[in-house]
Design an enzyme around this catalytic site. Structure first.
Site, mmCIF file in Angstrom:
data_model
loop_
_atom_site.group_PDB
_atom_site.id
_atom_site.type_symbol
_atom_site.label_atom_id
_atom_site.label_comp_id
_atom_site.label_asym_id
_atom_site.label_seq_id
_atom_site.Cartn_x
_atom_site.Cartn_y
_atom_site.Cartn_z
ATOM 1 N NE ARG A 220 -4.098 -2.172 0.643
ATOM 2 C CZ ARG A 220 -3.162 -3.708 -0.331
ATOM 3 N NH1 ARG A 220 -2.838 -3.757 -1.719
ATOM 4 N NH2 ARG A 220 -4.992 -4.393 0.024
ATOM 5 C CB SER B 208 -9.424 -2.331 3.059
ATOM 6 O OG SER B 208 -9.806 -3.803 2.627
ATOM 7 C CD GLU C 168 -6.206 -0.526 2.397
ATOM 8 O OE1 GLU C 168 -6.381 -1.400 1.504
ATOM 9 O OE2 GLU C 168 -5.484 -1.503 2.903
#
Length: 309
Positions: free
Chosen positions: A167, A216, A298
């Site tokens: 990420r 998420s 996130e």
């Protein structure tokens, strides 16, 4: 703010952003620029005074814009950046092309980018955040990207130049990714489409896809995405530590941690950005108190809070 350069695309002052995000929250941007093409974007950035900040925005799928909005120029790519071209095993996708569309078109050509099918958002965001699922990541198939720098320079960067991690990428702040090139493994089109159908069924059975969500909320503490395999243990999954902290279904104002999947935050109808971010911070505190684990967001949070927040 300084006088804006002339453009061929659309430049809108004081543009509310809530309708451009999946969570449907957020205040206005000082300016929203939707360039006609790469040349329009490059020319605009080259002539935009350097003291003016810019924020490249995708389709708003993994984003909370705070209620006070953004004091900058938000750049949102549109139709001039959603082309998908395939030659051999190379897939060239504009940054505004939706991940799901790229996966489907690649499968039609017998190319396996199936992991993109269930990832919300567009290719620009997938590259910037090295999106992935089922054990595959954007970094696994990315060859190069086209980027327009804050000063308007159009450059091509190899995948290794982005230093893609979980990420994460090192794409410069204010740089706008406009196109990505992928090298995809071959596969049987029928098999690839069947796999994506199965992935969608699994997603819809476990995630709140019919509610206002942003994917998420927190990164997995384990440092990698779920693979879907039977040997993929849950101990360091974000949803598991949230459950252990008793925060499945937790609410704050119009925000809720989903009962269906506790790492998904949903807007139940009237949430503010402050509700959503505040609930997320409460979850982080409860998880830390419960397990000693500090969850990392996130979902990107940007902009200014209202003075009343």
């Amino acid at each position: 703010m300084s006088e804006m350069p002339k453009v061929r695309g659309r430049l809108t002052q004081a543009r509310p952003l809530s309708d451009l995000t999946w969570l449907r929250v957020g205040g206005p941007a000082d300016w929203l620029f939707q360039p006609a093409d790469v040349e329009d974007l490059s020319d605009f950035l080259a002539r935009l005074p350097e003291e003016v900040a810019v924020f490249p925005m995708g389709v708003g799928s993994n984003l909370i814009v705070r209620d006070g909005g953004l004091r900058c120029v938000v750049i949102r790519l549109g139709r001039g950046f959603n082309q998908i071209d395939i030659s051999g095993t190379r897939v060239v996708a504009g940054a505004a092309a939706l991940d799901a569309h790229v996966a489907r078109k690649a499968a039609d050509a017998g190319l396996d980018l199936t992991f993109l099918r269930t990832i919300p958002g567009s290719i620009g965001g997938a590259v910037r955040m090295n999106a992935g699922c089922y054990g595959s990541y954007t970094a696994d198939v990315l060859v190069e990207v086209q980027v327009v720098s804050r000063t308007g320079e159009v450059t091509t960067l190899a995948a290794r130049d982005l230093q893609l991690g979980y990420r994460h990428s090192t794409l410069a702040e204010g740089a706008v990714l406009t196109k990505a090139v992928f090298e995809a493994p071959r596969g049987d089109p029928e098999t690839l489409h069947a796999r994506m159908t199965d992935q969608l069924a699994r997603r819809d059975a476990t995630q709140p896809t019919k509610e206002r969500s942003a994917g998420s909320t927190f990164r997995n503490p384990a440092g990698f995405s779920s693979t879907g395999r039977s040997d993929d243990v849950h101990d360091l999954k974000a949803w598991k530590v949230i459950d252990d902290a008793g925060m499945r279904g937790a609410r704050r104002g119009g925000a809720q941690m989903s009962e269906m999947h506790s790492n998904f935050m949903v807007n139940t109808g009237r949430a503010t950005a402050a509700d959503l971010e505040g609930l997320g911070e409460e979850v982080r505190k409860k998880v830390y108190d419960s397990s000693g684990i500090t969850l990392e967001w996130e979902i990107m949070r940007v902009g200014e809070k209202l003075s009343s927040d």
